[in-house]
Design a protein around this motif. Structure first.
Motif, PDB file in Angstrom:
ATOM      1  N   LEU A 191      14.439   0.823   2.072  1.00 46.66           N
ATOM      2  CA  LEU A 191      15.592   0.027   1.652  1.00 46.66           C
ATOM      3  C   LEU A 191      16.653   0.852   0.931  1.00 46.66           C
ATOM      4  N   PHE A 192      16.247   1.958   0.295  1.00 40.06           N
ATOM      5  CA  PHE A 192      17.160   2.698  -0.585  1.00 40.06           C
ATOM      6  C   PHE A 192      18.381   3.233   0.153  1.00 40.06           C
ATOM      7  N   PHE A 193      18.172   3.985   1.221  1.00 38.51           N
ATOM      8  CA  PHE A 193      19.300   4.632   1.904  1.00 38.51           C
ATOM      9  C   PHE A 193      20.248   3.612   2.513  1.00 38.51           C
ATOM     10  N   ARG A 194      19.708   2.575   3.161  1.00 40.70           N
ATOM     11  CA  ARG A 194      20.591   1.620   3.831  1.00 40.70           C
ATOM     12  C   ARG A 194      21.339   0.738   2.843  1.00 40.70           C
ATOM     13  N   ILE A 195      20.671   0.357   1.761  1.00 44.79           N
ATOM     14  CA  ILE A 195      21.365  -0.445   0.755  1.00 44.79           C
ATOM     15  C   ILE A 195      22.379   0.405  -0.001  1.00 44.79           C
ATOM     16  N   SER A 196      22.032   1.655  -0.267  1.00 40.92           N
ATOM     17  CA  SER A 196      22.970   2.559  -0.954  1.00 40.92           C
ATOM     18  C   SER A 196      24.230   2.771  -0.124  1.00 40.92           C
ATOM     19  N   LEU A 228       4.597   1.421   7.585  1.00 38.21           N
ATOM     20  CA  LEU A 228       4.640   0.015   7.183  1.00 38.21           C
ATOM     21  C   LEU A 228       4.181  -0.939   8.273  1.00 38.21           C
ATOM     22  N   VAL A 229       4.472  -0.639   9.540  1.00 43.13           N
ATOM     23  CA  VAL A 229       4.069  -1.550  10.614  1.00 43.13           C
ATOM     24  C   VAL A 229       3.319  -0.850  11.750  1.00 43.13           C
ATOM     25  N   GLY A 230       3.083   0.446  11.610  1.00 44.97           N
ATOM     26  CA  GLY A 230       2.294   1.143  12.621  1.00 44.97           C
ATOM     27  C   GLY A 230       3.006   1.344  13.938  1.00 44.97           C
ATOM     28  N   LEU A 231       4.339   1.494  13.907  1.00 45.84           N
ATOM     29  CA  LEU A 231       5.112   1.694  15.131  1.00 45.84           C
ATOM     30  C   LEU A 231       6.034   2.900  14.977  1.00 45.84           C
ATOM     31  N   ARG A 232       6.298   3.553  16.089  1.00 44.38           N
ATOM     32  CA  ARG A 232       7.284   4.638  16.113  1.00 44.38           C
ATOM     33  C   ARG A 232       7.859   4.719  17.519  1.00 44.38           C
ATOM     34  N   TRP A 233       9.163   4.956  17.631  1.00 43.46           N
ATOM     35  CA  TRP A 233       9.814   4.930  18.938  1.00 43.46           C
ATOM     36  C   TRP A 233      10.742   6.124  19.108  1.00 43.46           C
ATOM     37  N   TRP A 234      11.038   6.430  20.348  1.00 38.74           N
ATOM     38  CA  TRP A 234      12.129   7.329  20.679  1.00 38.74           C
ATOM     39  C   TRP A 234      12.475   7.128  22.150  1.00 38.74           C
ATOM     40  N   ASN A 235      13.601   7.659  22.547  1.00 40.39           N
ATOM     41  CA  ASN A 235      14.077   7.555  23.917  1.00 40.39           C
ATOM     42  C   ASN A 235      14.289   8.950  24.463  1.00 40.39           C
ATOM     43  N   ARG A 261       0.818  -1.219   0.000  1.00 41.50           N
ATOM     44  CA  ARG A 261       0.000   0.000   0.000  1.00 41.50           C
ATOM     45  C   ARG A 261       0.849   1.266   0.000  1.00 41.50           C
ATOM     46  N   HIS A 262       2.109   1.151   0.424  1.00 43.75           N
ATOM     47  CA  HIS A 262       3.001   2.318   0.503  1.00 43.75           C
ATOM     48  C   HIS A 262       4.293   2.031  -0.261  1.00 43.75           C
ATOM     49  N   PRO A 263       4.245   1.990  -1.581  1.00 43.37           N
ATOM     50  CA  PRO A 263       5.446   1.646  -2.356  1.00 43.37           C
ATOM     51  C   PRO A 263       6.590   2.630  -2.183  1.00 43.37           C
ATOM     52  N   VAL A 264       6.278   3.917  -2.040  1.00 45.22           N
ATOM     53  CA  VAL A 264       7.338   4.918  -1.864  1.00 45.22           C
ATOM     54  C   VAL A 264       8.044   4.694  -0.526  1.00 45.22           C
ATOM     55  N   ALA A 265       7.278   4.437   0.519  1.00 40.95           N
ATOM     56  CA  ALA A 265       7.876   4.183   1.829  1.00 40.95           C
ATOM     57  C   ALA A 265       8.722   2.914   1.805  1.00 40.95           C
ATOM     58  N   CYS A 266       8.243   1.878   1.136  1.00 41.78           N
ATOM     59  CA  CYS A 266       9.019   0.638   1.015  1.00 41.78           C
ATOM     60  C   CYS A 266      10.328   0.893   0.272  1.00 41.78           C
TER      61      CYS A 266
END
Length: 208
Positions: free
Chosen positions: A42-47, A88-95, A33-38
């Motif tokens: 992966l783009f930045f980390r694989i790059s 993508l999974v409905g989660l967000r975190w911070w400390n 449902r979110h192709p741009v987010a998908c």
């Protein structure tokens, strides 16, 4: 709507691959449902990994490669922490640190939509978690390879990769664990469910 929770003790327990554990009463949603987010998940980390592996061929300047990799890792950290995890999974975190100097984990978990269905699909969940887990493992391998290849100048880069991507992995695992569960019990429970599903499918196929 997102629900804010102040510590991991009050966390909503969400299975590792959400759509796989919804049970037979809920059809699996395989559509992305979110192709741009998908893509950017992966783009930045694989790059960053590709630039690290090919930097000696792409440029003779160590500084240029160093800055490029750090920028890619920084963009990846921000994107995964603030955007793709939520979509993508409905989660967000911070400390955060309170006035007494104590560290508190804070995260948001999206409530299931109407009729108890989750907004994330099976494909998106797998893309998110596989990308989140595999890439930090690659950077850990690079740490050891840096020592064995006697290239200490790259040590700061690979440690930065482990730190930034490992932080996101740890943060989202803290989100997923919930209710004080440890990682071992969560993994055992998941593997047990998968084994049960496989056994049931095999039994059904053997019936005349």
């Amino acid at each position: 709507m997102m629900r804010q929770q102040e510590s991991s003790d009050d966390a909503e327990d969400v299975s590792l691959f959400d759509a796989e554990d919804e049970g037979p009463r809920r059809p699996k949603k395989k559509k992305i449902r979110h192709p741009v987010a998908c893509f950017f998940h992966l783009f930045f980390r694989i790059s960053a990994i590709i630039v690290y592996l090919l930097c000696e061929f792409l440029s003779s300047s160590f500084i240029a490669c160093f800055v490029t990799i750090i920028l890619l890792l920084s963009c990846d950290f921000w994107t995964v922490k603030n955007v793709t995890g939520r979509l993508l999974v409905g989660l967000r975190w911070w400390n955060q640190i309170d006035d007494d100097g104590k560290s508190h984990w804070v995260f948001e978990a999206r409530k299931p939509s109407g009729k108890g269905r989750r907004a994330s699909s099976e494909a998106e969940s797998k893309i998110f978690w596989l990308g989140l887990i595999i890439c930090p493992i690659m950077w850990v391998i690079f740490v050891f390879s840096t020592f064995f290849s006697f290239k200490p100048k790259w040590l700061a880069v690979v440690i930065m990769g482990v730190s930034l991507q490992g932080s996101n992995l740890y943060g989202y695992i803290k989100c997923k664990m919930g209710s004080g569960k440890n990682l071992t019990s969560m993994a055992s429970s998941y593997l047990g469910r998968q084994f049960f599903k496989t056994a049931m499918k095999k039994e059904d196929s053997e019936e005349p």
